[in-house]
Design a protein around this motif. Sequence first.
Motif, PDB file in Angstrom:
ATOM      1  N   PHE A 287      82.125 -45.545 -31.519  1.00 17.78           N
ATOM      2  CA  PHE A 287      81.880 -46.561 -32.538  1.00 17.78           C
ATOM      3  C   PHE A 287      82.788 -47.778 -32.398  1.00 17.78           C
ATOM      4  N   ARG A 288      84.071 -47.582 -32.187  1.00 16.27           N
ATOM      5  CA  ARG A 288      84.980 -48.736 -32.071  1.00 16.27           C
ATOM      6  C   ARG A 288      84.891 -49.406 -30.701  1.00 16.27           C
ATOM      7  N   ARG A 289      85.064 -48.620 -29.641  1.00 15.01           N
ATOM      8  CA  ARG A 289      85.144 -49.211 -28.302  1.00 15.01           C
ATOM      9  C   ARG A 289      83.781 -49.623 -27.785  1.00 15.01           C
ATOM     10  N   VAL A 290      82.851 -48.674 -27.768  1.00 16.64           N
ATOM     11  CA  VAL A 290      81.565 -48.955 -27.124  1.00 16.64           C
ATOM     12  C   VAL A 290      80.686 -49.863 -27.975  1.00 16.64           C
ATOM     13  N   LEU A 291      80.447 -49.500 -29.218  1.00 14.52           N
ATOM     14  CA  LEU A 291      79.497 -50.277 -30.026  1.00 14.52           C
ATOM     15  C   LEU A 291      80.124 -51.524 -30.657  1.00 14.52           C
ATOM     16  N   ALA A 292      81.345 -51.420 -31.183  1.00 14.89           N
ATOM     17  CA  ALA A 292      81.969 -52.583 -31.824  1.00 14.89           C
ATOM     18  C   ALA A 292      82.725 -53.456 -30.830  1.00 14.89           C
ATOM     19  N   GLY A 293      82.941 -52.959 -29.602  1.00 12.92           N
ATOM     20  CA  GLY A 293      83.614 -53.743 -28.582  1.00 12.92           C
ATOM     21  C   GLY A 293      85.094 -53.966 -28.838  1.00 12.92           C
ATOM     22  N   GLN A 294      85.712 -53.113 -29.629  1.00 10.54           N
ATOM     23  CA  GLN A 294      87.137 -53.257 -29.920  1.00 10.54           C
ATOM     24  C   GLN A 294      87.998 -52.663 -28.807  1.00 10.54           C
TER      25      GLN A 294
ATOM     26  N   LEU B 145      68.926 -49.703 -35.386  1.00  4.78           N
ATOM     27  CA  LEU B 145      69.455 -48.703 -34.459  1.00  4.78           C
ATOM     28  C   LEU B 145      69.407 -49.154 -33.001  1.00  4.78           C
ATOM     29  N   ASP B 146      68.915 -50.350 -32.771  1.00  5.59           N
ATOM     30  CA  ASP B 146      68.843 -50.883 -31.413  1.00  5.59           C
ATOM     31  C   ASP B 146      70.085 -51.676 -31.018  1.00  5.59           C
ATOM     32  N   VAL B 147      71.090 -51.745 -31.904  1.00  4.79           N
ATOM     33  CA  VAL B 147      72.361 -52.374 -31.546  1.00  4.79           C
ATOM     34  C   VAL B 147      72.873 -51.672 -30.286  1.00  4.79           C
ATOM     35  N   GLU B 148      73.371 -52.459 -29.333  1.00  5.88           N
ATOM     36  CA  GLU B 148      73.802 -51.879 -28.058  1.00  5.88           C
ATOM     37  C   GLU B 148      75.264 -52.158 -27.762  1.00  5.88           C
ATOM     38  N   GLY B 149      75.806 -51.285 -26.947  1.00  4.91           N
ATOM     39  CA  GLY B 149      77.153 -51.449 -26.427  1.00  4.91           C
ATOM     40  C   GLY B 149      77.165 -50.952 -24.996  1.00  4.91           C
TER      41      GLY B 149
END
Length: 183
Positions: free
Chosen positions: A81-88, A138-142
């Motif tokens: 959730f933080r690294r992959v999807l939120a890019g943190q 749900l199509d948000v990508e990382g």
Amino acid sequence: MTTPSRRAAMFVPAERDPRVLGPATGDERGLLTDFLAIQRTTLELKCTGLHDALAQRAVPPSTLSLLGLVRHLADVERRWFRRVLAGQEAPPLFSSPSGPDGDFSGAVPDPEVVARAWEAWRAEVAFAEAFVAGAPDLDVEGHDSWRGTVSLRWVLVHMVEEYARHNGHADLLRERIDGAVGL
């Protein structure tokens, strides 16, 4: 310790079970988040009432423990959730390149270690829940170095699978600690 007559009995009496089952119909986001919430709550239930015993290992030479699972799943939540999807920029909390199994090997029966694990896990779950609630769909990508491009949908399915697998481990670990069995 209570021993149900069947392993399929509930872990806690139905009237005290916090895993309120959501609807079996509805939109995809609601169903996926309900299933994930049930899996997260199951992990908490399997750890309830244990303190130093949370760090009890399965069997030598395994470092698997309930506390190790809490630490591991905090890092898993953080990764997806933080690294992959939120890019943190959010490195793992309990493992590292020099200690890749630190989530398990560092799970020791120290009250501060236990408290830190639960605090981290709860913070990562809260972040994930807020991220999912705020996502437009749900199509948000990382991008992940292991899987490549992944969608929020894939991550939610993967997280249900990840928790379900580790909750199976938690079932066995809890039974070894005090004999408690059940779903």
